[in-house]
Design a protein around this motif. Structure first.
Motif, short mmCIF file in Angstrom:
data_model
loop_
_atom_site.label_atom_id
_atom_site.label_comp_id
_atom_site.label_asym_id
_atom_site.label_seq_id
_atom_site.Cartn_x
_atom_site.Cartn_y
_atom_site.Cartn_z
N MET A 138 0.72 -1.38 0.03
CA MET A 138 0.14 0.10 -0.12
C MET A 138 0.84 1.22 0.00
N GLN A 139 2.25 1.24 -0.27
CA GLN A 139 3.02 2.38 -0.39
C GLN A 139 2.69 3.27 -1.34
N PRO A 140 2.68 4.57 -1.35
CA PRO A 140 3.01 5.40 -0.25
C PRO A 140 1.90 5.60 0.88
N THR A 141 0.74 5.25 0.49
CA THR A 141 -0.41 5.55 1.46
C THR A 141 -0.25 4.79 2.89
N TYR A 142 0.30 3.62 3.05
CA TYR A 142 0.75 2.87 4.20
C TYR A 142 2.07 2.38 3.95
N GLU A 143 2.59 2.38 4.98
CA GLU A 143 4.24 2.11 5.13
C GLU A 143 4.05 0.79 6.13
N ASN A 144 5.03 -0.19 5.63
CA ASN A 144 5.09 -1.22 6.48
C ASN A 144 5.38 -0.90 7.94
N GLN A 145 4.48 -1.44 8.93
CA GLN A 145 4.57 -1.37 10.48
C GLN A 145 3.66 0.03 10.94
N ASP A 146 3.13 0.44 9.86
CA ASP A 146 2.10 1.68 10.07
C ASP A 146 1.11 0.97 11.08
N ARG A 147 0.33 1.73 12.09
CA ARG A 147 -0.70 1.12 12.77
C ARG A 147 -2.13 2.02 12.48
N VAL A 148 -3.10 1.26 12.17
CA VAL A 148 -4.25 1.99 11.79
C VAL A 148 -5.50 1.32 12.82
N ILE A 149 -6.54 2.37 12.86
CA ILE A 149 -7.76 1.79 13.48
C ILE A 149 -8.93 1.55 12.26
N VAL A 150 -9.21 0.37 12.47
CA VAL A 150 -10.34 -0.20 11.26
C VAL A 150 -11.66 0.07 12.37
N SER A 151 -12.58 0.58 11.38
CA SER A 151 -13.93 0.57 11.74
C SER A 151 -14.65 -0.74 11.31
N LYS A 152 -15.51 -1.39 12.07
CA LYS A 152 -16.26 -2.57 11.72
C LYS A 152 -17.53 -2.41 11.30
N ILE A 153 -17.95 -0.70 11.40
CA ILE A 153 -19.30 -0.78 11.19
C ILE A 153 -19.32 0.52 9.94
N GLY A 154 -20.45 0.35 9.06
CA GLY A 154 -20.64 1.29 8.05
C GLY A 154 -20.53 0.73 6.83
N HIS A 155 -20.85 1.26 5.76
CA HIS A 155 -20.81 0.70 4.20
C HIS A 155 -19.35 1.09 3.67
N ILE A 156 -18.79 0.24 2.81
CA ILE A 156 -17.84 0.12 2.03
C ILE A 156 -18.21 0.76 0.60
N LYS A 157 -17.31 1.58 0.07
CA LYS A 157 -17.50 2.14 -1.17
C LYS A 157 -16.35 2.20 -1.91
N HIS A 158 -16.32 2.53 -3.12
CA HIS A 158 -15.15 2.68 -3.90
C HIS A 158 -14.24 3.66 -3.54
N PHE A 159 -12.93 3.06 -3.29
CA PHE A 159 -11.75 3.81 -3.22
C PHE A 159 -11.47 3.88 -1.59
N ASP A 160 -12.43 3.17 -0.81
CA ASP A 160 -12.11 3.02 0.63
C ASP A 160 -10.84 1.99 0.95
N THR A 161 -9.89 2.06 1.91
CA THR A 161 -8.95 1.36 2.39
C THR A 161 -9.65 0.39 3.35
N ILE A 162 -9.52 -1.15 3.14
CA ILE A 162 -10.13 -2.02 3.96
C ILE A 162 -9.19 -3.09 4.40
N VAL A 163 -9.34 -3.77 5.53
CA VAL A 163 -8.81 -4.70 5.67
C VAL A 163 -9.47 -6.11 5.81
N PHE A 164 -8.83 -7.05 5.35
CA PHE A 164 -9.77 -8.44 5.02
C PHE A 164 -8.78 -9.56 5.26
N HIS A 165 -9.46 -10.71 5.68
CA HIS A 165 -8.87 -12.04 5.82
C HIS A 165 -8.19 -12.45 4.61
N SER A 166 -7.05 -12.72 4.41
CA SER A 166 -6.60 -13.36 3.15
C SER A 166 -7.22 -14.86 2.86
N PRO A 167 -7.73 -15.07 1.30
CA PRO A 167 -8.05 -16.30 1.28
C PRO A 167 -7.07 -17.20 0.91
#
Length: 160
Positions: A28-57
């Motif tokens: 995700m560079q340069p938006t996020y760098e390795n070891q950055d820490r972010v807060i992830v909201s588990k509520i709300g709707h996902i839309k185009h261009f949002d940055t999300i966290v998901f379980h890898s398949p």
């Protein structure tokens, strides 16, 4: 009693409202760098261009990527230009990576895909170094943990 209430509150918030996540890797560079820490909201709707966290398949890891396509979207990238359902979109978060390309080099190979129902199409901002929907396919909405809403370490005012 106050300690028990506080612990229950923290448990409920972390499991149902938000959670901290550590970025691993350079996709995700340069938006996020390795070891950055972010807060992830588990509520709300996902839309185009949002940055999300998901379980890898494919791995027992969580990935952070940018949502490019929602269910039933047709995504096309032609000569590094993104089209969603035939409409051209700018991707300003790619500007820095594009500036480092050699002449005639592209960040993203040409692709065209229809996103299945209940799935999303995700790409890393560092397109040349990202394991994303181009390799692992579209992501089930059930695999989504939430949307990255705030970088808390290191703190940067111009968060995107």
């Amino acid at each position: 009693m106050a300690l028990v209430c506080a612990l229950v509150f923290v448990f409920l918030c972390r499991n149902f409202i938000f959670t901290p996540v550590k970025v691993v890797g350079q996709s995700m560079q340069p938006t996020y760098e390795n070891q950055d820490r972010v807060i992830v909201s588990k509520i709300g709707h996902i839309k185009h261009f949002d940055t999300i966290v998901f379980h890898s398949p494919i791995e027992k890891e969580d990935y952070i990527k940018r949502v490019i396509g929602l269910p039933d979207d047709t995504i096309e990238i032609q000569d590094d230009t993104l089209y969603i359902n035939g409409q051209k979109y700018e991707e300003p978060y790619l500007k820095q990576n594009k500036s480092q390309l050699l002449p005639n080099q592209r960040l993203t190979e040409n692709i065209k895909i229809k996103v299945p129902k209940d799935h999303i199409f995700v790409l890393g901002d560092n397109r040349q170094n990202s394991m994303d929907s181009r390799q692992i396919g579209c992501i089930s909405k059930d695999a989504v943990i939430g949307k990255a809403i705030f970088r808390f370490h290191p703190f940067m005012e111009n968060y995107e």
